[in-house]
Structure formats: C-alpha cells, structure tokens
Design an enzyme around this catalytic site. Structure first.
Site, PDB file in Angstrom:
ATOM      1  N   ARG A   1       0.583  -1.536   0.196  1.00 33.10           N
ATOM      2  CA  ARG A   1       0.031  -0.071   0.094  1.00 33.10           C
ATOM      3  C   ARG A   1       0.957   1.031   0.019  1.00 33.10           C
ATOM      4  O   ARG A   1       0.725   2.377   0.467  1.00 33.10           O
ATOM      5  CB  ARG A   1      -0.797  -0.015   1.325  1.00 33.10           C
ATOM      6  CG  ARG A   1      -1.967  -1.276   1.072  1.00 33.10           C
ATOM      7  CD  ARG A   1      -3.096  -0.774   2.036  1.00 33.10           C
ATOM      8  NE  ARG A   1      -4.253  -1.594   1.977  1.00 33.10           N
ATOM      9  CZ  ARG A   1      -4.466  -2.928   2.679  1.00 33.10           C
ATOM     10  NH1 ARG A   1      -3.498  -2.866   3.668  1.00 33.10           N
ATOM     11  NH2 ARG A   1      -5.186  -3.577   2.566  1.00 33.10           N
TER      12      ARG A   1
ATOM     13  N   LYS B   1       2.754  11.394 -11.055  1.00 35.03           N
ATOM     14  CA  LYS B   1       2.055  11.323 -12.020  1.00 35.03           C
ATOM     15  C   LYS B   1       3.647   9.441 -11.907  1.00 35.03           C
ATOM     16  O   LYS B   1       4.150   9.662 -12.770  1.00 35.03           O
ATOM     17  CB  LYS B   1       1.831  11.392 -13.649  1.00 35.03           C
ATOM     18  CG  LYS B   1       1.183  12.579 -13.826  1.00 35.03           C
ATOM     19  CD  LYS B   1       0.482  13.250 -15.411  1.00 35.03           C
ATOM     20  CE  LYS B   1      -0.806  13.862 -14.701  1.00 35.03           C
ATOM     21  NZ  LYS B   1      -0.513  14.320 -16.181  1.00 35.03           N
TER      22      LYS B   1
ATOM     23  N   GLU C   1       9.455  19.819 -24.078  1.00 35.61           N
ATOM     24  CA  GLU C   1       8.904  19.604 -22.768  1.00 35.61           C
ATOM     25  C   GLU C   1       9.273  21.507 -21.862  1.00 35.61           C
ATOM     26  O   GLU C   1       8.217  21.541 -22.257  1.00 35.61           O
ATOM     27  CB  GLU C   1       9.349  18.866 -21.561  1.00 35.61           C
ATOM     28  CG  GLU C   1       8.547  16.852 -22.367  1.00 35.61           C
ATOM     29  CD  GLU C   1       6.391  17.547 -22.591  1.00 35.61           C
ATOM     30  OE1 GLU C   1       6.410  18.087 -21.964  1.00 35.61           O
ATOM     31  OE2 GLU C   1       6.340  16.411 -23.060  1.00 35.61           O
TER      32      GLU C   1
ATOM     33  N   LYS D   1       6.723  24.041 -13.947  1.00 37.25           N
ATOM     34  CA  LYS D   1       6.325  22.399 -13.747  1.00 37.25           C
ATOM     35  C   LYS D   1       4.974  22.238 -12.630  1.00 37.25           C
ATOM     36  O   LYS D   1       4.452  22.310 -12.390  1.00 37.25           O
ATOM     37  CB  LYS D   1       6.550  21.701 -14.016  1.00 37.25           C
ATOM     38  CG  LYS D   1       6.228  19.723 -14.092  1.00 37.25           C
ATOM     39  CD  LYS D   1       6.361  19.291 -14.838  1.00 37.25           C
ATOM     40  CE  LYS D   1       4.983  17.804 -14.356  1.00 37.25           C
ATOM     41  NZ  LYS D   1       5.257  17.195 -15.315  1.00 37.25           N
TER      42      LYS D   1
ATOM     43  N   GLU E   1      -4.506  17.047 -12.061  1.00 34.86           N
ATOM     44  CA  GLU E   1      -5.384  17.443 -13.406  1.00 34.86           C
ATOM     45  C   GLU E   1      -6.673  17.570 -13.411  1.00 34.86           C
ATOM     46  O   GLU E   1      -7.318  17.040 -14.220  1.00 34.86           O
ATOM     47  CB  GLU E   1      -4.456  16.237 -14.392  1.00 34.86           C
ATOM     48  CG  GLU E   1      -4.144  16.902 -15.356  1.00 34.86           C
ATOM     49  CD  GLU E   1      -3.242  15.897 -16.622  1.00 34.86           C
ATOM     50  OE1 GLU E   1      -1.998  15.857 -15.975  1.00 34.86           O
ATOM     51  OE2 GLU E   1      -4.084  16.156 -17.709  1.00 34.86           O
TER      52      GLU E   1
ATOM     53  N   ARG F   1      -3.253  22.109 -13.885  1.00 30.46           N
ATOM     54  CA  ARG F   1      -2.699  21.194 -14.574  1.00 30.46           C
ATOM     55  C   ARG F   1      -2.777  21.077 -16.381  1.00 30.46           C
ATOM     56  O   ARG F   1      -1.570  20.528 -16.880  1.00 30.46           O
ATOM     57  CB  ARG F   1      -2.320  20.119 -14.105  1.00 30.46           C
ATOM     58  CG  ARG F   1      -1.223  19.129 -14.309  1.00 30.46           C
ATOM     59  CD  ARG F   1      -1.290  18.003 -12.817  1.00 30.46           C
ATOM     60  NE  ARG F   1      -0.020  17.220 -13.663  1.00 30.46           N
ATOM     61  CZ  ARG F   1       0.832  16.487 -12.382  1.00 30.46           C
ATOM     62  NH1 ARG F   1       0.483  16.402 -11.872  1.00 30.46           N
ATOM     63  NH2 ARG F   1       2.228  15.878 -12.994  1.00 30.46           N
TER      64      ARG F   1
ATOM     65  N   ASN G   1      -0.480  19.819 -21.277  1.00 28.97           N
ATOM     66  CA  ASN G   1      -0.717  19.031 -21.948  1.00 28.97           C
ATOM     67  C   ASN G   1      -0.531  19.943 -23.221  1.00 28.97           C
ATOM     68  O   ASN G   1      -1.475  19.039 -24.727  1.00 28.97           O
ATOM     69  CB  ASN G   1      -2.155  18.507 -21.853  1.00 28.97           C
ATOM     70  CG  ASN G   1      -2.699  17.864 -20.886  1.00 28.97           C
ATOM     71  OD1 ASN G   1      -1.501  16.857 -20.461  1.00 28.97           O
ATOM     72  ND2 ASN G   1      -3.488  18.138 -20.146  1.00 28.97           N
TER      73      ASN G   1
ATOM     74  N   HIS H   1       0.637  17.793 -26.757  1.00 33.54           N
ATOM     75  CA  HIS H   1       0.476  17.063 -26.200  1.00 33.54           C
ATOM     76  C   HIS H   1      -0.671  15.656 -26.898  1.00 33.54           C
ATOM     77  O   HIS H   1      -0.762  14.601 -27.701  1.00 33.54           O
ATOM     78  CB  HIS H   1       0.665  16.045 -24.913  1.00 33.54           C
ATOM     79  CG  HIS H   1       1.281  16.526 -24.471  1.00 33.54           C
ATOM     80  ND1 HIS H   1       2.255  17.299 -24.165  1.00 33.54           N
ATOM     81  CD2 HIS H   1       2.698  15.300 -23.797  1.00 33.54           C
ATOM     82  CE1 HIS H   1       3.249  17.815 -23.371  1.00 33.54           C
ATOM     83  NE2 HIS H   1       3.668  16.151 -23.219  1.00 33.54           N
TER      84      HIS H   1
ATOM     85  N   HIS I   1       0.238  13.083 -29.129  1.00 36.85           N
ATOM     86  CA  HIS I   1       0.074  11.542 -29.371  1.00 36.85           C
ATOM     87  C   HIS I   1      -0.244  11.038 -30.257  1.00 36.85           C
ATOM     88  O   HIS I   1       0.344   9.872 -30.199  1.00 36.85           O
ATOM     89  CB  HIS I   1      -0.330  11.255 -27.648  1.00 36.85           C
ATOM     90  CG  HIS I   1       0.086  11.514 -26.431  1.00 36.85           C
ATOM     91  ND1 HIS I   1      -0.388  12.392 -25.350  1.00 36.85           N
ATOM     92  CD2 HIS I   1       1.381  11.661 -25.875  1.00 36.85           C
ATOM     93  CE1 HIS I   1       0.220  12.580 -23.899  1.00 36.85           C
ATOM     94  NE2 HIS I   1       1.290  11.502 -24.490  1.00 36.85           N
TER      95      HIS I   1
ATOM     96  N   HIS J   1       9.329  11.100 -28.245  1.00 40.38           N
ATOM     97  CA  HIS J   1       8.317  11.281 -27.283  1.00 40.38           C
ATOM     98  C   HIS J   1       8.308  13.046 -26.939  1.00 40.38           C
ATOM     99  O   HIS J   1       7.131  13.645 -27.903  1.00 40.38           O
ATOM    100  CB  HIS J   1       8.117  11.174 -25.795  1.00 40.38           C
ATOM    101  CG  HIS J   1       7.202  12.239 -25.342  1.00 40.38           C
ATOM    102  ND1 HIS J   1       5.534  11.814 -25.280  1.00 40.38           N
ATOM    103  CD2 HIS J   1       6.872  13.295 -24.234  1.00 40.38           C
ATOM    104  CE1 HIS J   1       5.238  12.333 -24.564  1.00 40.38           C
ATOM    105  NE2 HIS J   1       5.727  13.237 -23.730  1.00 40.38           N
TER     106      HIS J   1
HETATM  107  N1  GLY Z   1       3.541  14.968 -18.068  1.00 42.72           N
HETATM  108  C1  GLY Z   1       1.925  16.260 -18.012  1.00 42.72           C
HETATM  109  C2  GLY Z   1       2.184  15.973 -16.814  1.00 42.72           C
HETATM  110  O1  GLY Z   1       2.862  15.590 -15.254  1.00 42.72           O
HETATM  111  O2  GLY Z   1       0.642  16.196 -15.805  1.00 42.72           O
END
Ligand code: GLY
Length: 353
Positions: free
Chosen positions: A109, A131, A173, A213, A223, A227, A231, A234, A238, A253
């Site tokens: 956990r 993330k 980025e 960031k 998000e 946030r 994107n 992206h 993507h 990427h």
């Molecule tokens: N890679 C975009 C974010 O971390 O929200």
C-alpha cells in the site's frame, strides 16, 4: 497530494544523503534499468549513503513499461525483504521513474521513493509532479496513480552523457513550459545555442522549467484544471507518436510533442488569437531543431482516430490546451474533424512535407 521536494543538486552526495535522511527507513532499494545500471549507478553507488542499497534492475525503454516488469519489481522487493518502511530510489529516465514510482506507491500500500532522473525529459517532466504508471492494453500510461516522490534530485551532470536527440526531446517539454509561462523565458529558450551547448546555462534553464511545472502542479495536482496547461502539444503529439510507432518509425516523445505544438499553436492562432509572429518563430525553431515527421492525407483518419482515444478527452470530445498569447492558457478547447484535418494540412505545408 503531498508536495514533493525538488532539489537542483550542487553536490549529489550531500543532497542525496539529506534526502535519504528525511525518509526514515529499514532497507534502501535502488531501481535502475540496464542502461542506468552501467552508466549512472556507478556515480552514486560509491556514496556513503548508498552503501547498504539493494539493487533491482529492469529492462530499458518504453517496451518494458509493462505489468510484467512492474510485477518483477514487486517480487524483487518482496524477495529481498522490503517492508512498509523501506525506501526506493528510482535512477533513470521517465520509464524508470514512472514504473518505479508506481511500484513503490503500491507495494504494501505504498512505500516512500526518491527520483533521480537521468534524462532531460525525466528531469523537466516525468519525474516531477507525482504521475506514476505503466502502459497497458496498447495504451501509454493507462494504469497508474498520482503519488509524489518524497524528493526529486536533479543533477545536470547526467545530461553530459545524453546524445543530442535525447537532449532535444526533453527540451521540447521545456519549450512548452516557456510557451505557457512568460515571453522572456520562451525567448531565451528559442535563443539557446545548440551548436555549442553551455551546460551551466542549460542547468539554469532546467531549474526555471522545473519551477514552472511545480507551480502548476501545486495549484492542481490531480489535473482538474490548470494542470491541463502541461498538455499543450500532447493531443496531436501523442497521435503522431502512435502513428510513428504503428508504421515502425518510432520517434522520441519530445519530438512528437514539438510537432504537436506546431499544430496546436496554429489552432491557438486560429481560435484564440495566438500572435502570428510568435507562431512563426516557434515553428521555425521546431523545424530547425526537430526536422519534420512526414505523413500524407491518407493518414489523417488514423491520426484523428488516435486523437479520439486520448485519455484527456471528455464525453468523446477531443480536448486541446491552446494559448491566447505566451502565458495566456486556454484549457478545454475542442475542434471539429474538419478543423483537425485543416490543421494537419497547415502542418504539412508549413513544415514542408
Ligand atoms: N506530463 C504532464 C503532467 O505531468 O501533467
């Protein structure tokens, strides 16, 4: 979500010792992939604070960002006696920090973890912001959780072993962070001299980029709103990445994101008035440094299909983040299929493919 501490390292030994000491633990683990095990682990393995670290190594690259690899990390942790009070260090690029962060966040956990990103992409994006996850069912980062590292240690020394393509991939980025922040930062990014890399200048730009960031993640860790600024580029990026993979010409990427920004800044100009001169300058930079991804109009339907599968969409509507100006972020924008095809025409014309 807890706030993670992001440290721009001056002395990796001292900074890592301090980060480890902030996380009381019984056992220390270090996760590497087959590249960082030979190239990066030796840089930290000799440090006092690492002398009892137990090593776990996984296969490198996105192809190994799987449930099987994740299970192998859980198993190694269990077999090597990890408890709920153990600590894991993820040493690698985004694949290692994403998968390692997910393994740590779910083992018994959740145990604490520290990220030491070794690629520019991981330093400015993947390792910061909590993330974590793996690819699943053919979809990138399909399974995962938001779970911040205790600390993220950014040491630009690792950048010196990266090739230009990997540096530029991460730089895309950073360029995105410039576009969503200030004209000054955007302009200094466009002016960076890639023919004579000044690593101390790059480190200063990285520090600014990470700060941008972090500020955004702090306001909206899960998000729900702002946030989504991260994107930018992206949604189309993507789709480019997926098409490239499907046609057996995989691209990094950041390259896909750079080309995605060409498209989404065009939309920004069309729909919310992003200035034409800044559109032109950004496209020129991307063209000069990233070249172009070639595709023809027979592939528009496939690209559109990839965009409709994006996990950022809501109720089947393709979701874009657009810019009214540098720093003027407009989230939750949409476009029709016809507009998207017209945008792809623009991309091909302006990039000369
Ligand atoms: N890679 C975009 C974010 O971390 O929200």
């Amino acid at each position: 979500m807890n706030k993670q501490e992001v440290i721009i390292c001056q002395n990796l030994n001292e900074d890592l010792s301090a980060a480890i000491n902030r996380c009381p633990h019984d056992k220390l683990f270090v996760l590497t992939d087959e590249h960082t095990r030979s190239l990066c682990l030796p840089i930290i393995a000799g440090l006092d604070c690492m002398k009892d670290a137990i090593e776990i190594c996984i296969g490198a690259e996105d192809i190994n960002k799987t449930l099987e690899t994740l299970a192998s990390v859980w198993k190694a942790l269990g077999d090597k006696g990890a408890t709920r009070h153990s600590l894991m260090i993820n040493l690698g690029g985004g694949m290692v920090t994403d998968l390692g962060g997910f393994a740590a966040s779910t083992f018994k956990r959740g145990i604490s973890y520290i990220n030491i990103p070794t690629t520019l992409l991981a330093m400015v994006d993947a390792s910061v912001g909590g993330k974590t996850g793996i690819n699943f069912n053919g979809l990138k980062n399909e399974i995962g959780v938001f779970s911040p590292a205790s600390s993220v240690l950014i040491d630009s020394e690792f950048l010196k072993s990266l090739d230009l393509h990997n540096l530029l991939s991460g730089y895309a980025e950073m360029l995105k962070h410039g576009i969503i922040s200030t004209t000054t930062h955007w302009a200094e990014l466009l002016n960076f001299d890639w023919n004579h890399i000044d690593y101390s200048m790059l480190q200063a730009l990285v520090a600014q980029s990470v700060q941008i960031k972090e500020n955004i993640v702090e306001q909206d860790p899960f998000e729900k709103g702002i946030r989504k600024a991260l994107n930018l580029g992206h949604t189309v990026g993507h789709a480019f990445e997926s098409l490239a993979l499907e046609t057996h010409h995989p691209v990094l990427h950041g390259y896909a994101v750079a080309w995605g920004m060409v498209c989404e800044l065009y939309f920004s100009h069309l729909k919310v008035g992003f200035p034409k001169d800044k559109l032109r300058q950004t496209i020129q930079f991307i063209k000069d440094h990233y070249g172009v991804m070639n595709f023809d109009c027979k592939q528009y339907d496939r690209l559109y299909e990839f965009m409709t599968h994006d996990k950022k969409n809501n109720a089947g509507i393709i979701n874009f983040t657009l810019m009214g100006e540098i720093g003027d972020i407009r989230i939750n924008q949409s476009a029709t299929k016809e507009e998207i095809f017209e945008m792809l025409d623009f991309y091909r014309e302006s990039m000369g493919c």
